[in-house]
Design a protein around this motif. Structure first.
Motif, mmCIF file in Angstrom:
data_model
loop_
_atom_site.group_PDB
_atom_site.id
_atom_site.type_symbol
_atom_site.label_atom_id
_atom_site.label_comp_id
_atom_site.label_asym_id
_atom_site.label_seq_id
_atom_site.Cartn_x
_atom_site.Cartn_y
_atom_site.Cartn_z
ATOM 1 N N LEU A 156 -0.457 9.169 9.205
ATOM 2 C CA LEU A 156 -1.789 8.650 8.874
ATOM 3 C C LEU A 156 -1.673 7.317 8.143
ATOM 4 O O LEU A 156 -2.398 6.362 8.432
ATOM 5 C CB LEU A 156 -2.550 9.663 8.002
ATOM 6 C CG LEU A 156 -3.303 10.764 8.744
ATOM 7 C CD1 LEU A 156 -3.867 11.777 7.753
ATOM 8 C CD2 LEU A 156 -4.433 10.185 9.594
ATOM 9 N N LYS A 160 -3.021 3.831 9.745
ATOM 10 C CA LYS A 160 -4.031 3.072 8.997
ATOM 11 C C LYS A 160 -3.536 1.652 8.721
ATOM 12 O O LYS A 160 -4.280 0.679 8.885
ATOM 13 C CB LYS A 160 -4.337 3.795 7.681
ATOM 14 C CG LYS A 160 -5.314 3.039 6.793
ATOM 15 C CD LYS A 160 -5.607 3.801 5.523
ATOM 16 C CE LYS A 160 -6.484 2.955 4.608
ATOM 17 N NZ LYS A 160 -6.853 3.656 3.385
ATOM 18 N N ASN A 165 -8.631 2.072 9.877
ATOM 19 C CA ASN A 165 -9.234 3.412 9.891
ATOM 20 C C ASN A 165 -9.962 3.725 11.193
ATOM 21 O O ASN A 165 -10.144 4.884 11.551
ATOM 22 C CB ASN A 165 -10.205 3.557 8.717
ATOM 23 C CG ASN A 165 -9.470 3.767 7.415
ATOM 24 O OD1 ASN A 165 -8.985 2.810 6.815
ATOM 25 N ND2 ASN A 165 -9.345 5.007 6.991
ATOM 26 N N SER A 167 -8.921 3.571 13.994
ATOM 27 C CA SER A 167 -8.020 4.186 14.975
ATOM 28 C C SER A 167 -7.849 5.683 14.726
ATOM 29 O O SER A 167 -7.163 6.359 15.483
ATOM 30 C CB SER A 167 -6.651 3.507 14.927
ATOM 31 O OG SER A 167 -6.066 3.710 13.657
ATOM 32 N N ILE A 168 -8.476 6.215 13.682
ATOM 33 C CA ILE A 168 -8.331 7.643 13.368
ATOM 34 C C ILE A 168 -9.530 8.399 13.934
ATOM 35 O O ILE A 168 -10.675 8.143 13.563
ATOM 36 C CB ILE A 168 -8.246 7.866 11.841
ATOM 37 C CG1 ILE A 168 -7.035 7.123 11.283
ATOM 38 C CG2 ILE A 168 -8.164 9.354 11.521
ATOM 39 C CD1 ILE A 168 -6.994 7.078 9.767
ATOM 40 N N HIS A 170 -11.432 11.929 14.314
ATOM 41 C CA HIS A 170 -11.533 13.269 13.733
ATOM 42 C C HIS A 170 -12.410 14.121 14.640
ATOM 43 O O HIS A 170 -13.578 13.821 14.854
ATOM 44 C CB HIS A 170 -12.139 13.164 12.330
ATOM 45 C CG HIS A 170 -12.456 14.491 11.712
ATOM 46 N ND1 HIS A 170 -11.679 15.603 11.903
ATOM 47 C CD2 HIS A 170 -13.467 14.872 10.889
ATOM 48 C CE1 HIS A 170 -12.200 16.618 11.235
ATOM 49 N NE2 HIS A 170 -13.287 16.205 10.619
ATOM 50 N N LEU A 185 -10.583 12.469 4.886
ATOM 51 C CA LEU A 185 -10.473 11.261 5.703
ATOM 52 C C LEU A 185 -11.488 10.208 5.274
ATOM 53 O O LEU A 185 -11.231 9.008 5.369
ATOM 54 C CB LEU A 185 -10.654 11.611 7.187
ATOM 55 C CG LEU A 185 -9.493 12.375 7.825
ATOM 56 C CD1 LEU A 185 -9.829 12.768 9.257
ATOM 57 C CD2 LEU A 185 -8.210 11.538 7.800
ATOM 58 N N TYR A 191 -13.149 7.164 9.300
ATOM 59 C CA TYR A 191 -12.585 7.617 10.572
ATOM 60 C C TYR A 191 -13.653 7.503 11.648
ATOM 61 O O TYR A 191 -14.835 7.295 11.350
ATOM 62 C CB TYR A 191 -12.113 9.077 10.453
ATOM 63 C CG TYR A 191 -13.213 10.031 10.048
ATOM 64 C CD1 TYR A 191 -13.983 10.686 11.003
ATOM 65 C CD2 TYR A 191 -13.503 10.258 8.702
ATOM 66 C CE1 TYR A 191 -15.004 11.544 10.632
ATOM 67 C CE2 TYR A 191 -14.524 11.115 8.324
ATOM 68 C CZ TYR A 191 -15.272 11.758 9.293
ATOM 69 O OH TYR A 191 -16.287 12.597 8.932
#
Ligand code: SF4
Length: 297
Positions: A156, A160, A165, A167-168, A170, A185, A191
């Motif tokens: 993570l 990052k 962020n 690219s995250i 959830h 997150l 996210y």
């Protein structure tokens, strides 16, 4: 434990019973691991094992909102079959609460040979990806919880730092947004989440959004789903139950359509539900639906 697993394995259906069930199926049949079989959707349930066990009602714990009837055939403390609502004839005013394949395969979450019991990783995966050419072919190896959590936090931080962020992603449904993961997150900087796949929203979110729901998000102060047929117009705000909602929501919306309701979809994207219902599509720009509603009000 080994005798318990043997018991489960021995309770799998025979090839003969499987062929019988296949012949009886009218709409579909799903196979899962371990040589076990689900009852055919819409077909007659094979009677194998019924004389030794007992059908009991069980919960469907997916919390999709469908509340379908889930019954388990239990023999010697082991669930060997599942079936769904066959308690009465199906009709528009008293539809069977038939489960989907996700609900009807729940016993695999407990007894399936592929059930995850501990953290695992691909053998040649390394932080950053490792040997990606082996995806789909690599072996899996067991790792400790400490290793797993370290990999997750390190990756993570790397993602990052390298990509930001955004690219995250959830995933986890509407209720996941009020869980520790989304909060963690969020505190991590934010996210992305998916769009238009909210099953709960297929029933209850629009009334809350437009202010009809008085007592809080979980309170079901909206009308009964059968009341949809009394609507002249149904406005859908980025809803796509045909795609995202299990259970009977699409079926009830179609009954409303048959009864003459007009549908309007306010949404940046045209989707399968608007197509199914012949909805008038109002393609607003993302995040401007609230402004549109305020302007109408
Ligand atoms: S639609 Fe599927 S997951 Fe939802 S309650 Fe029914 S059987 Fe369970």
């Amino acid at each position: 434990m080994s005798s318990f697993l043997k018991k489960v394995t021995d309770k799998t259906i025979s090839r003969r019973s499987f062929l019988k069930a296949t012949a009886a199926g009218t709409a579909g049949l799903a196979l899962t691991g371990c040589g076990s079989v689900l009852a055919p959707v819409g077909g007659k349930v094979d009677a194998a094992g019924e004389e030794q066990g007992e059908w009991i009602s069980a919960a469907c714990w997916h919390n999709c909102g469908g509340r379908c009837l889930n019954k388990a055939l239990v023999v010697d403390g082991v669930v060997i079959r599942q079936k769904t609502d066959d308690t009465h004839e199906d009709s528009p005013d008293y539809p069977q609460q038939r489960g989907c394949l996700r609900g009807r395969s729940q016993r695999q979450q407990v007894f399936g040979a592929d059930r995850l019991k501990y953290p695992m990783k691909r053998k040649h995966w390394q932080p950053g990806g490792g040997d990606k050419s082996l995806r789909g072919q690599d072996e899996w190896e067991r790792i400790s919880w400490d290793e797993a959590l370290t990999y997750i936090t390190d990756e993570l931080n790397r993602v990052k730092k390298d990509y930001g962020n955004r690219s995250i992603l959830h995933i986890g449904g509407w209720s996941s947004r009020i869980t520790d993961i989304s909060r963690t997150l969020g505190l991590f900087g934010g996210y992305c989440e998916y769009w238009n796949t909210n099953s709960f929203g297929s029933w209850a979110m629009t009334p809350k959004t437009v202010g009809f729901m008085q007592l809080g998000v979980w309170d079901q102060t909206v009308n009964d789903r059968f009341d949809l047929r009394n609507c002249e117009t149904i406005i859908m705000l980025s809803m796509n139950p045909a795609w995202s909602a299990m259970g009977s929501s699409s079926w009830h919306y179609r009954q409303a359509k048959k009864a003459g309701a007009k549908f309007i979809g306010i949404d940046p994207f045209f989707n399968a539900t608007y197509s199914m219902l012949g909805a008038q599509w109002v393609p607003v720009r993302p995040s401007t639906d609230a402004a549109l509603l305020l302007a109408i009000a």
